[in-house]
Design a protein around this motif. Structure first.
Motif, PDB file in Angstrom:
ATOM      1  N   ASP A   7      37.858 -35.945  -9.096  1.00  0.00           N
ATOM      2  CA  ASP A   7      37.143 -35.477  -8.105  1.00  0.00           C
ATOM      3  C   ASP A   7      35.754 -35.240  -8.455  1.00  0.00           C
ATOM      4  O   ASP A   7      34.877 -34.745  -7.431  1.00  0.00           O
ATOM      5  CB  ASP A   7      37.693 -34.522  -7.070  1.00  0.00           C
ATOM      6  CG  ASP A   7      38.763 -33.687  -8.098  1.00  0.00           C
ATOM      7  OD1 ASP A   7      40.071 -34.308  -8.192  1.00  0.00           O
ATOM      8  OD2 ASP A   7      38.435 -32.665  -8.086  1.00  0.00           O
ATOM      9  N   ASP A   8      35.345 -35.277  -9.787  1.00  0.00           N
ATOM     10  CA  ASP A   8      33.879 -34.598 -10.119  1.00  0.00           C
ATOM     11  C   ASP A   8      33.144 -35.680 -10.631  1.00  0.00           C
ATOM     12  O   ASP A   8      31.911 -35.058 -10.979  1.00  0.00           O
ATOM     13  CB  ASP A   8      34.275 -33.438 -11.307  1.00  0.00           C
ATOM     14  CG  ASP A   8      35.223 -33.807 -12.352  1.00  0.00           C
ATOM     15  OD1 ASP A   8      36.254 -33.610 -12.620  1.00  0.00           O
ATOM     16  OD2 ASP A   8      34.709 -35.007 -13.044  1.00  0.00           O
ATOM     17  N   ARG A   9      33.381 -36.740 -10.564  1.00  0.00           N
ATOM     18  CA  ARG A   9      32.286 -37.638 -10.912  1.00  0.00           C
ATOM     19  C   ARG A   9      32.652 -39.046 -10.123  1.00  0.00           C
ATOM     20  O   ARG A   9      33.617 -39.645 -10.258  1.00  0.00           O
ATOM     21  CB  ARG A   9      32.773 -38.011 -12.692  1.00  0.00           C
ATOM     22  CG  ARG A   9      31.190 -38.045 -13.200  1.00  0.00           C
ATOM     23  CD  ARG A   9      31.855 -38.226 -14.657  1.00  0.00           C
ATOM     24  NE  ARG A   9      31.932 -36.745 -15.147  1.00  0.00           N
ATOM     25  CZ  ARG A   9      31.183 -35.964 -15.989  1.00  0.00           C
ATOM     26  NH1 ARG A   9      29.780 -36.685 -16.200  1.00  0.00           N
ATOM     27  NH2 ARG A   9      31.360 -34.971 -16.530  1.00  0.00           N
ATOM     28  N   LYS A  10      31.522 -39.576  -9.695  1.00  0.00           N
ATOM     29  CA  LYS A  10      31.659 -40.900  -9.140  1.00  0.00           C
ATOM     30  C   LYS A  10      31.869 -41.899 -10.320  1.00  0.00           C
ATOM     31  O   LYS A  10      31.126 -41.890 -11.225  1.00  0.00           O
ATOM     32  CB  LYS A  10      30.533 -41.394  -8.290  1.00  0.00           C
ATOM     33  CG  LYS A  10      30.290 -40.758  -7.100  1.00  0.00           C
ATOM     34  CD  LYS A  10      29.185 -40.989  -6.335  1.00  0.00           C
ATOM     35  CE  LYS A  10      28.634 -40.041  -5.156  1.00  0.00           C
ATOM     36  NZ  LYS A  10      27.359 -40.433  -4.594  1.00  0.00           N
ATOM     37  N   HIS A  11      32.534 -42.993  -9.807  1.00  0.00           N
ATOM     38  CA  HIS A  11      32.746 -44.228 -10.631  1.00  0.00           C
ATOM     39  C   HIS A  11      32.129 -45.503 -10.077  1.00  0.00           C
ATOM     40  O   HIS A  11      32.242 -45.554  -9.094  1.00  0.00           O
ATOM     41  CB  HIS A  11      34.217 -44.543 -11.380  1.00  0.00           C
ATOM     42  CG  HIS A  11      34.479 -43.398 -12.143  1.00  0.00           C
ATOM     43  ND1 HIS A  11      34.449 -43.554 -13.676  1.00  0.00           N
ATOM     44  CD2 HIS A  11      34.870 -42.131 -11.965  1.00  0.00           C
ATOM     45  CE1 HIS A  11      34.923 -42.322 -14.185  1.00  0.00           C
ATOM     46  NE2 HIS A  11      35.082 -41.473 -13.079  1.00  0.00           N
ATOM     47  N   TYR A  12      31.602 -46.594 -10.879  1.00  0.00           N
ATOM     48  CA  TYR A  12      31.066 -47.481 -10.395  1.00  0.00           C
ATOM     49  C   TYR A  12      31.888 -48.866 -10.886  1.00  0.00           C
ATOM     50  O   TYR A  12      31.974 -48.917 -11.994  1.00  0.00           O
ATOM     51  CB  TYR A  12      29.451 -47.692 -10.673  1.00  0.00           C
ATOM     52  CG  TYR A  12      28.726 -46.472  -9.990  1.00  0.00           C
ATOM     53  CD1 TYR A  12      28.348 -46.670  -8.682  1.00  0.00           C
ATOM     54  CD2 TYR A  12      28.728 -45.371 -10.734  1.00  0.00           C
ATOM     55  CE1 TYR A  12      27.522 -45.515  -8.210  1.00  0.00           C
ATOM     56  CE2 TYR A  12      27.945 -44.144 -10.159  1.00  0.00           C
ATOM     57  CZ  TYR A  12      27.352 -44.350  -8.860  1.00  0.00           C
ATOM     58  OH  TYR A  12      26.896 -43.518  -8.390  1.00  0.00           O
TER      59      TYR A  12
END
Ligand SMILES: [Mn+2]
Ligand SMILES: [Mn+2]
Ligand SMILES: [Zn+2]
Ligand SMILES: [Zn+2]
Lengths: 138, 138
Positions: free
Chosen positions: B77-82
């Motif tokens: 939950d601490d980082r967006k991924h693409y």
DNA sequence: TCGTAATTAACAATCATTTTTATTTATTAT
DNA sequence: ATAATAAATAAAAATGATTGTTAATTACGA
């Protein structure tokens, strides 16, 4: 999540204390299927204990998570949500109002990893998120 | 994500400009199935353009997202991924190393909302996350 | 080549969450 | 019931990913 009485025993058996703030947090979570954020819990506890701090909410939620009493997850990426129902189930999320519905159907007979992946990967479980729009937002 | 040539045309047709930074970001994303975070992209672009700024990475990723060229999602939950693969597919996440594997199996014939929910909810799609451990971490 | 709108880099701001610390409190042993 | 003490609390500061602002630079159509 267990009943509040059982939960009380569980905490005590771990050398933890039962405080009015914690009891209130437990009450807010008990039978709560709204998947509240820490802020949602905070607001509801604040009504009864106006001096409660955000720290206490976060700490207690983390304590409950460590004990396996609640599950933590993210829908949108800016806020954690908490689910006191730790049984395996799935979710339907309204993209408009962000409401999260529980889906208790058991899909495990039909949802398996393809064999060629399963060779390289040990699956412990899966979680389905349905996206769409709820009745009220339609 | 489209090929870089097509992407170039798409951006131009939207009145957007093609810069070396953007081209490098496109190259990093092209055929990339590692589900990088903004920081991952930043680090790889930085090798070629050491003066590139984080802002440019974020802005470009957001531009690509708005154009529907990449998909944004969260595992932890601490980082967006693409994900430059915008076709419908699912993911298997190693709980140890957080690696994300693509799962292209089509589960749609078997995964449907129960009728009593479907009355109140219009489903546009679903996404399955498999949890477990990869070969290397086992 | 020029004009201009878009993009960039640097920096500040935001906001959810975590950490720190001094004070208070729940519980256990006396 | 009281005291000892380990745990929890509230307040405040810190963190860290992401977003917003701004002045300078750049791409590219005219
Ligand atoms: Mn749920
Ligand atoms: Mn993928
Ligand atoms: Zn809705
Ligand atoms: Zn792994």
């Amino acid at each position: 999540m267990e009943t509040i009485e059982k939960l009380t025993k569980t905490l005590r058996s771990h050398g933890m204390k039962i405080t009015p703030q914690r009891l209130m947090i437990f009450k807010v979570l008990e039978n709560n299927s709204s998947h509240p954020s820490a802020e949602d819990v905070y607001k509801r506890v604040k009504k009864v204990y106006p001096a409660v701090s955000f720290t206490t909410i976060y700490k207690t939620l983390e304590t409950l998570r460590k004990l396996g009493e609640v599950r933590e997850f993210t829908i949108d990426d800016d806020r954690k949500h908490y689910d006191p129902n730790t049984n395996i189930h799935h979710h339907a999320i309204c993209s408009t109002c962000k409401k999260i519905l529980d889906v208790f159907e058991d899909f495990s007979p039909h949802v398996k990893l393809p064999d060629f992946i399963e060779k390289d990967y040990t699956v412990s479980g899966f979680q389905i998120s349905f996206f769409g729009t709820c009745k009220e937002c339609n």
